[in-house]
Design a protein around this motif. Structure first.
Motif, PDB file in Angstrom:
ATOM      1  N   MET A   1       0.843  -1.198   0.000  1.00 35.39           N
ATOM      2  CA  MET A   1       0.000   0.000   0.000  1.00 35.39           C
ATOM      3  C   MET A   1       0.880   1.249   0.000  1.00 35.39           C
ATOM      4  SD  MET A   1      -2.716   1.048   2.927  1.00 35.39           S
ATOM      5  CE  MET A   1      -3.340   2.715   3.056  1.00 35.39           C
ATOM      6  N   SER A   2       0.649   2.096  -0.973  1.00 35.44           N
ATOM      7  CA  SER A   2       1.467   3.312  -0.992  1.00 35.44           C
ATOM      8  C   SER A   2       0.614   4.526  -0.612  1.00 35.44           C
ATOM      9  CB  SER A   2       2.124   3.503  -2.354  1.00 35.44           C
ATOM     10  OG  SER A   2       1.140   3.606  -3.325  1.00 35.44           O
ATOM     11  N   ILE A   3       1.317   5.612  -0.325  1.00 38.90           N
ATOM     12  CA  ILE A   3       0.631   6.821   0.112  1.00 38.90           C
ATOM     13  C   ILE A   3       0.864   7.879  -0.950  1.00 38.90           C
ATOM     14  CG2 ILE A   3       0.329   8.405   2.053  1.00 38.90           C
ATOM     15  CD1 ILE A   3       2.477   6.799   3.544  1.00 38.90           C
ATOM     16  N   SER A   4      -0.135   8.668  -1.257  1.00 36.97           N
ATOM     17  CA  SER A   4       0.177   9.779  -2.150  1.00 36.97           C
ATOM     18  C   SER A   4      -0.094  11.096  -1.423  1.00 36.97           C
ATOM     19  CB  SER A   4      -0.583   9.682  -3.464  1.00 36.97           C
ATOM     20  OG  SER A   4      -1.880   9.274  -3.216  1.00 36.97           O
ATOM     21  N   TRP A   5       0.727  12.047  -1.762  1.00 38.61           N
ATOM     22  CA  TRP A   5       0.610  13.365  -1.145  1.00 38.61           C
ATOM     23  C   TRP A   5      -0.638  14.057  -1.661  1.00 38.61           C
ATOM     24  CZ3 TRP A   5       2.580  16.252   2.589  1.00 38.61           C
ATOM     25  CH2 TRP A   5       2.244  17.606   2.585  1.00 38.61           C
ATOM     26  N   ASN A   6      -1.375  14.701  -0.774  1.00 40.18           N
ATOM     27  CA  ASN A   6      -2.448  15.578  -1.236  1.00 40.18           C
ATOM     28  C   ASN A   6      -2.558  16.742  -0.245  1.00 40.18           C
ATOM     29  OD1 ASN A   6      -4.420  14.849   0.906  1.00 40.18           O
ATOM     30  ND2 ASN A   6      -4.268  12.853  -0.068  1.00 40.18           N
ATOM     31  N   ASP A   7      -3.295  17.758  -0.629  1.00 46.59           N
ATOM     32  CA  ASP A   7      -3.354  18.979   0.182  1.00 46.59           C
ATOM     33  C   ASP A   7      -3.873  18.730   1.591  1.00 46.59           C
ATOM     34  OD1 ASP A   7      -2.220  20.524  -1.681  1.00 46.59           O
ATOM     35  OD2 ASP A   7      -4.099  21.303  -2.515  1.00 46.59           O
ATOM     36  N   ASP A   8      -4.618  17.666   1.728  1.00 44.20           N
ATOM     37  CA  ASP A   8      -5.155  17.306   3.032  1.00 44.20           C
ATOM     38  C   ASP A   8      -4.030  17.050   4.040  1.00 44.20           C
ATOM     39  OD1 ASP A   8      -7.300  16.666   4.698  1.00 44.20           O
ATOM     40  OD2 ASP A   8      -6.941  14.522   4.389  1.00 44.20           O
ATOM     41  N   LEU A   9      -2.843  16.729   3.524  1.00 43.83           N
ATOM     42  CA  LEU A   9      -1.709  16.440   4.414  1.00 43.83           C
ATOM     43  C   LEU A   9      -0.863  17.683   4.701  1.00 43.83           C
ATOM     44  CD1 LEU A   9      -0.480  13.006   3.001  1.00 43.83           C
ATOM     45  CD2 LEU A   9      -1.699  13.414   5.130  1.00 43.83           C
ATOM     46  N   SER A  10      -1.184  18.795   4.037  1.00 47.28           N
ATOM     47  CA  SER A  10      -0.375  19.993   4.244  1.00 47.28           C
ATOM     48  C   SER A  10      -0.602  20.569   5.634  1.00 47.28           C
ATOM     49  CB  SER A  10      -0.736  21.047   3.188  1.00 47.28           C
ATOM     50  OG  SER A  10      -0.083  22.259   3.509  1.00 47.28           O
ATOM     51  N   VAL A  11       0.520  20.940   6.283  1.00 46.92           N
ATOM     52  CA  VAL A  11       0.397  21.584   7.600  1.00 46.92           C
ATOM     53  C   VAL A  11       0.565  23.106   7.463  1.00 46.92           C
ATOM     54  CG1 VAL A  11       1.200  19.525   8.804  1.00 46.92           C
ATOM     55  CG2 VAL A  11       2.844  21.280   8.248  1.00 46.92           C
ATOM     56  N   ASN A  12       0.695  23.553   6.222  1.00 49.38           N
ATOM     57  CA  ASN A  12       0.855  24.986   5.931  1.00 49.38           C
ATOM     58  C   ASN A  12       2.155  25.594   6.450  1.00 49.38           C
ATOM     59  OD1 ASN A  12      -1.482  25.671   4.370  1.00 49.38           O
ATOM     60  ND2 ASN A  12      -2.678  25.219   6.219  1.00 49.38           N
ATOM     61  N   VAL A  13       3.170  24.748   6.587  1.00 48.36           N
ATOM     62  CA  VAL A  13       4.520  25.243   6.872  1.00 48.36           C
ATOM     63  C   VAL A  13       5.385  24.568   5.807  1.00 48.36           C
ATOM     64  CG1 VAL A  13       6.427  25.363   8.548  1.00 48.36           C
ATOM     65  CG2 VAL A  13       4.051  25.303   9.361  1.00 48.36           C
ATOM     66  N   GLN A  14       5.931  25.407   4.893  1.00 52.76           N
ATOM     67  CA  GLN A  14       6.567  24.851   3.701  1.00 52.76           C
ATOM     68  C   GLN A  14       7.677  23.846   4.007  1.00 52.76           C
ATOM     69  OE1 GLN A  14       8.499  27.636   1.090  1.00 52.76           O
ATOM     70  NE2 GLN A  14       8.407  26.243  -0.630  1.00 52.76           N
ATOM     71  N   LYS A  15       8.537  24.220   4.956  1.00 51.17           N
ATOM     72  CA  LYS A  15       9.671  23.350   5.261  1.00 51.17           C
ATOM     73  C   LYS A  15       9.209  21.979   5.782  1.00 51.17           C
ATOM     74  CE  LYS A  15      14.076  23.917   7.658  1.00 51.17           C
ATOM     75  NZ  LYS A  15      14.740  24.817   8.615  1.00 51.17           N
ATOM     76  N   ILE A  16       8.198  21.998   6.637  1.00 53.39           N
ATOM     77  CA  ILE A  16       7.682  20.736   7.192  1.00 53.39           C
ATOM     78  C   ILE A  16       6.985  19.927   6.096  1.00 53.39           C
ATOM     79  CG2 ILE A  16       6.099  19.717   8.895  1.00 53.39           C
ATOM     80  CD1 ILE A  16       6.733  22.011  10.779  1.00 53.39           C
ATOM     81  N   ASP A  17       6.214  20.599   5.255  1.00 54.33           N
ATOM     82  CA  ASP A  17       5.549  19.894   4.156  1.00 54.33           C
ATOM     83  C   ASP A  17       6.572  19.209   3.249  1.00 54.33           C
ATOM     84  OD1 ASP A  17       2.986  20.499   4.909  1.00 54.33           O
ATOM     85  OD2 ASP A  17       2.681  22.103   3.458  1.00 54.33           O
ATOM     86  N   GLU A  18       7.660  19.928   2.950  1.00 48.99           N
ATOM     87  CA  GLU A  18       8.679  19.353   2.063  1.00 48.99           C
ATOM     88  C   GLU A  18       9.302  18.104   2.668  1.00 48.99           C
ATOM     89  OE1 GLU A  18      11.310  22.568   1.157  1.00 48.99           O
ATOM     90  OE2 GLU A  18       9.845  23.446  -0.224  1.00 48.99           O
ATOM     91  N   GLN A  19       9.540  18.163   3.975  1.00 47.57           N
ATOM     92  CA  GLN A  19      10.128  16.995   4.640  1.00 47.57           C
ATOM     93  C   GLN A  19       9.125  15.844   4.687  1.00 47.57           C
ATOM     94  OE1 GLN A  19      11.779  18.211   8.419  1.00 47.57           O
ATOM     95  NE2 GLN A  19      13.309  19.525   7.451  1.00 47.57           N
ATOM     96  N   HIS A  20       7.865  16.140   4.889  1.00 47.78           N
ATOM     97  CA  HIS A  20       6.846  15.083   4.875  1.00 47.78           C
ATOM     98  C   HIS A  20       6.785  14.420   3.500  1.00 47.78           C
ATOM     99  CE1 HIS A  20       4.470  16.830   8.535  1.00 47.78           C
ATOM    100  NE2 HIS A  20       5.397  15.972   8.904  1.00 47.78           N
ATOM    101  N   LYS A  21       6.912  15.245   2.439  1.00 47.09           N
ATOM    102  CA  LYS A  21       6.878  14.681   1.081  1.00 47.09           C
ATOM    103  C   LYS A  21       8.054  13.732   0.868  1.00 47.09           C
ATOM    104  CE  LYS A  21       4.473  18.496  -1.121  1.00 47.09           C
ATOM    105  NZ  LYS A  21       4.607  19.720  -1.894  1.00 47.09           N
ATOM    106  N   GLU A  22       9.220  14.159   1.354  1.00 48.15           N
ATOM    107  CA  GLU A  22      10.424  13.333   1.238  1.00 48.15           C
ATOM    108  C   GLU A  22      10.237  11.997   1.983  1.00 48.15           C
ATOM    109  OE1 GLU A  22      13.230  14.451  -0.393  1.00 48.15           O
ATOM    110  OE2 GLU A  22      14.438  12.687   0.108  1.00 48.15           O
ATOM    111  N   LEU A  23       9.648  12.091   3.164  1.00 46.70           N
ATOM    112  CA  LEU A  23       9.386  10.873   3.946  1.00 46.70           C
ATOM    113  C   LEU A  23       8.439   9.936   3.208  1.00 46.70           C
ATOM    114  CD1 LEU A  23       8.798  12.044   7.636  1.00 46.70           C
ATOM    115  CD2 LEU A  23      10.416  10.319   6.868  1.00 46.70           C
ATOM    116  N   ILE A  24       7.375  10.509   2.669  1.00 50.32           N
ATOM    117  CA  ILE A  24       6.381   9.700   1.964  1.00 50.32           C
ATOM    118  C   ILE A  24       7.002   9.029   0.740  1.00 50.32           C
ATOM    119  CG2 ILE A  24       4.240   9.887   0.583  1.00 50.32           C
ATOM    120  CD1 ILE A  24       3.234  11.836   2.791  1.00 50.32           C
ATOM    121  N   ASN A  25       7.873   9.775   0.017  1.00 54.86           N
ATOM    122  CA  ASN A  25       8.562   9.173  -1.136  1.00 54.86           C
ATOM    123  C   ASN A  25       9.369   7.948  -0.723  1.00 54.86           C
ATOM    124  OD1 ASN A  25       7.662  10.935  -3.035  1.00 54.86           O
ATOM    125  ND2 ASN A  25       9.428  12.314  -2.912  1.00 54.86           N
ATOM    126  N   LYS A  26      10.088   8.089   0.381  1.00 54.81           N
ATOM    127  CA  LYS A  26      10.928   6.972   0.834  1.00 54.81           C
ATOM    128  C   LYS A  26      10.084   5.793   1.297  1.00 54.81           C
ATOM    129  CE  LYS A  26      15.190   7.451   0.165  1.00 54.81           C
ATOM    130  NZ  LYS A  26      16.082   6.489  -0.477  1.00 54.81           N
TER     131      LYS A  26
END
Ligand SMILES: [Fe+2]
Length: 135
Positions: A1-26
């Motif tokens: 099961m994979s996860i895809s990024w969507n706006d629902d996961l945004s915390v509205n802090v760019q740096k944190i969002d970018e790190q979350h995206k990196e985590l999800i990719n891995k």
């Protein structure tokens, strides 16, 4: 099961969002490696990356909370601690014994359920707090 990024996961802090995206990719890489039946090396490499990156990421969030005197920092820190302890336990109990199927199953559960839940509730609260103090 994979996860895809969507706006629902945004915390509205760019740096944190970018790190979350990196985590999800891995995390997705980890699941792909398991699905393709790749050997322990690929899985071990991704887990090694994840454990370092998670520590780095948690410290980024904790720095934000410290700098802005976030009131729920201790509760948030406890959640991070729980994640790291559980992650390490899976490594010790299963990965170190080459029980890849069991390790993957448990990592899958932790990474998807814990992380997504944590982002949606606990991390979003940081973004909401920062928005309120900045406006
Ligand atoms: Fe967090």
């Amino acid at each position: 099961m994979s996860i895809s990024w969507n706006d629902d996961l945004s915390v509205n802090v760019q740096k944190i969002d970018e790190q979350h995206k990196e985590l999800i990719n891995k995390i997705n890489e980890l699941f792909d490696a398991c699905k393709e039946g790749k050997g322990g090396t690929a899985i071990n490499d991704i887990v090694k990356f994840l454990e370092k990156y998670v520590v780095f990421h948690f410290s980024t969030e904790e720095q934000y909370m410290q700098v802005y005197n976030y009131p729920d920092i201790e509760t948030h820190r406890k959640e991070h601690k729980y994640f790291l302890e559980t992650f390490n336990k899976i490594k010790e109990d299963h990965l170190s014994k080459n029980e890849m199927l069991l390790a993957t199953f448990k990592l899958n559960d932790l990474l998807i359920k814990w992380l997504i839940n944590h982002i949606r509730k606990t991390d979003k609260a940081i973004g909401d707090f920062l928005r309120n103090i900045k406006t």
